[in-house]
Scaffold this motif. Structure first.
Motif, PDB file in Angstrom:
ATOM      1  N   ALA A  78       0.848  -1.191   0.000  1.00 23.72           N
ATOM      2  CA  ALA A  78       0.000   0.000   0.000  1.00 23.72           C
ATOM      3  C   ALA A  78       0.883   1.240   0.000  1.00 23.72           C
ATOM      4  O   ALA A  78       1.951   1.255   0.617  1.00 23.72           O
ATOM      5  CB  ALA A  78      -0.920   0.020   1.218  1.00 23.72           C
ATOM      6  N   GLY A  79       0.428   2.278  -0.705  1.00 23.22           N
ATOM      7  CA  GLY A  79       1.161   3.535  -0.701  1.00 23.22           C
ATOM      8  C   GLY A  79       0.981   4.304  -1.990  1.00 23.22           C
ATOM      9  O   GLY A  79       0.503   3.761  -2.998  1.00 23.22           O
ATOM     10  N   PRO A  80       1.366   5.569  -1.974  1.00 24.57           N
ATOM     11  CA  PRO A  80       1.233   6.394  -3.174  1.00 24.57           C
ATOM     12  C   PRO A  80       2.291   6.037  -4.208  1.00 24.57           C
ATOM     13  O   PRO A  80       3.438   5.728  -3.867  1.00 24.57           O
ATOM     14  CB  PRO A  80       1.459   7.817  -2.647  1.00 24.57           C
ATOM     15  CG  PRO A  80       2.321   7.633  -1.442  1.00 24.57           C
ATOM     16  CD  PRO A  80       1.905   6.345  -0.834  1.00 24.57           C
ATOM     17  N   VAL A  81       1.900   6.101  -5.475  1.00 26.78           N
ATOM     18  CA  VAL A  81       2.845   5.862  -6.578  1.00 26.78           C
ATOM     19  C   VAL A  81       3.579   7.173  -6.835  1.00 26.78           C
ATOM     20  O   VAL A  81       3.087   8.050  -7.545  1.00 26.78           O
ATOM     21  CB  VAL A  81       2.113   5.368  -7.835  1.00 26.78           C
ATOM     22  CG1 VAL A  81       3.100   5.187  -8.981  1.00 26.78           C
ATOM     23  CG2 VAL A  81       1.382   4.055  -7.547  1.00 26.78           C
ATOM     24  N   SER A  82       4.754   7.310  -6.246  1.00 34.83           N
ATOM     25  CA  SER A  82       5.535   8.540  -6.396  1.00 34.83           C
ATOM     26  C   SER A  82       6.438   8.501  -7.619  1.00 34.83           C
ATOM     27  O   SER A  82       6.924   9.539  -8.058  1.00 34.83           O
ATOM     28  CB  SER A  82       6.367   8.780  -5.134  1.00 34.83           C
ATOM     29  OG  SER A  82       5.530   8.901  -4.003  1.00 34.83           O
ATOM     30  N   ASP A  83       6.681   7.323  -8.152  1.00 34.16           N
ATOM     31  CA  ASP A  83       7.495   7.151  -9.354  1.00 34.16           C
ATOM     32  C   ASP A  83       6.753   6.183 -10.266  1.00 34.16           C
ATOM     33  O   ASP A  83       6.807   4.968 -10.081  1.00 34.16           O
ATOM     34  CB  ASP A  83       8.878   6.614  -8.983  1.00 34.16           C
ATOM     35  CG  ASP A  83       9.842   6.537 -10.155  1.00 34.16           C
ATOM     36  OD1 ASP A  83       9.393   6.184 -11.267  1.00 34.16           O
ATOM     37  OD2 ASP A  83      11.049   6.799  -9.963  1.00 34.16           O
TER      38      ASP A  83
END
Length: 370
Positions: free
Chosen positions: A223-228
């Protein structure tokens, strides 16, 4: 000055990201925890952050001023990228306004931004400033310190490791470890699966967590934001399946439920993690850590709450998973409350605020400045 006097605190965060769930990263989560906790203790919080921040985290806001260059300026072939200019204008406006406001505007300014201007312009403020160092040294911040010579702001780091990395540049760096609210991260029942959560960027190492999970034969929840985006598509999305599940960018309650349902959380940084907020959050859920011994993580994880191995050793980490999963979840939670508790962090910051206010008052009295 009374230690329980209500303070007016200006919290300076990122002009790009709101202080709201789901968080863009650990810095935004940290400011959210701190702001809400300060308000619960009766202090007045004014927040500088991107539009859309949680209204429960602030009494007032310092607006991020947009920058709209003229057509001629946009056409300048030597112009910096627009994002750089927007950041520069936002912090230049903020610091100019704070300098003009004078000492009566706030009791203290607490800078969490990674931008160079708050540090560079700190000597222009009559309000005492505290800067929390959330990252290792960067060229921009080192340049700002070269200009200001560290005058105008005191400094704390989020871990002993991070403080040590800054000491060649900043002479006096205290340590106040990040804290999490145990009420927001309740103990879960655990299970057999594994968790990995955080920003999806190469240095966070989610792809290594996939290798570890497949070596152990356990399902992994990511889980987490797609920063790249490119990294996510090449290293994560292409490997998803029944055994590797991506849940997206979850808000805090949903993330706490997911982490609490797992046997262990994998911490696989490929850089020296300045602190490791996800580690503290996982421990609060009673979910032990199996991870790499890097950066500030060894300051959080001891034998009661996890197992750490040498960086990059996938086989050793896979073995550590089975050991970590046997740890008592109550003891894991106890470690989080004792070492990563929100109250401890906030009390340390408030003491630091009062110290800075008193020192600033004494200096103005000595020099005759009103």
């Amino acid at each position: 000055m009374s230690a329980d006097r209500q303070l007016s605190v200006a919290l300076v965060a990122s002009n790009r990201y709101p202080i709201s769930q789901p968080f863009a990263g650990g810095l935004e989560a940290h400011v959210w925890y701190l702001a809400r906790a300060l308000r619960r203790r009766g202090h007045r919080v004014t927040l500088f952050a991107a539009e859309g921040s949680d209204p429960n985290a602030t009494d007032a806001t310092l607006r991020v001023q947009p920058f709209c260059p003229s057509a001629l300026a946009v056409g300048d072939p030597s112009a910096a990228p627009q994002r750089f200019l927007a950041d520069h204008h936002a912090y230049l406006t903020l610091m100019t306004d704070l300098a003009a406001a004078g000492p009566g505007a706030f009791d203290v300014v607490h800078n969490h931004s990674l931008h160079y201007l708050p540090v560079a312009m700190a000597p222009a403020l009559e309000i005492p400033m505290l800067t929390t160092l959330h990252t290792p040294p960067t060229p921009w911040l080192e340049s700002a310190l070269g200009v200001s010579m560290g005058v105008g702001s005191a400094f704390v780091a989020v871990s002993r490791h991070t403080a040590q990395s800054w000491r060649p540049v900043v002479r006096d760096v205290d340590v106040i470890a990040n804290g999490t609210d145990p009420n927001d991260w309740p103990v879960g029942d655990g299970g057999t699966d594994l968790a990995w959560f955080g920003r999806l960027t190469p240095e966070k190492g989610a792809h290594v967590a996939i290798d570890v999970a497949r070596t152990t034969g356990r399902r992994l929840h990511v889980a987490g934001p797609v920063s790249d985006r490119a990294y996510f598509e090449d290293a994560i999305a292409a490997r998803l399946g029944d055994d590797i599940v991506y849940h997206g960018h979850l808000d805090q309650p949903a993330l706490a439920r997911l982490v609490g349902s797992c046997a262990a959380t994998l911490a696989t940084p490929l850089w020296d993690e300045p602190y490791g907020l996800v580690v503290a959050e996982s421990l609060s859920c009673g979910t032990p850590i199996a991870g790499f011994r890097r950066g500030g993580i060894p300051e959080i994880v001891d034998s009661t709450c996890g197992r750490l191995v040498e960086p990059g050793d996938v086989d050793a980490l896979a073995h550590a998973v089975d050991e970590a999963a046997t740890l008592d979840r109550g003891a894991v939670r106890d470690r989080a409350v004792a070492h990563c508790g929100l109250d401890t962090m906030v009390e340390a910051y408030v003491r630091r605020y009062h110290h800075l206010i008193a020192a600033n008052f004494a200096e103005h009295s000595r020099t005759g400045v009103a």
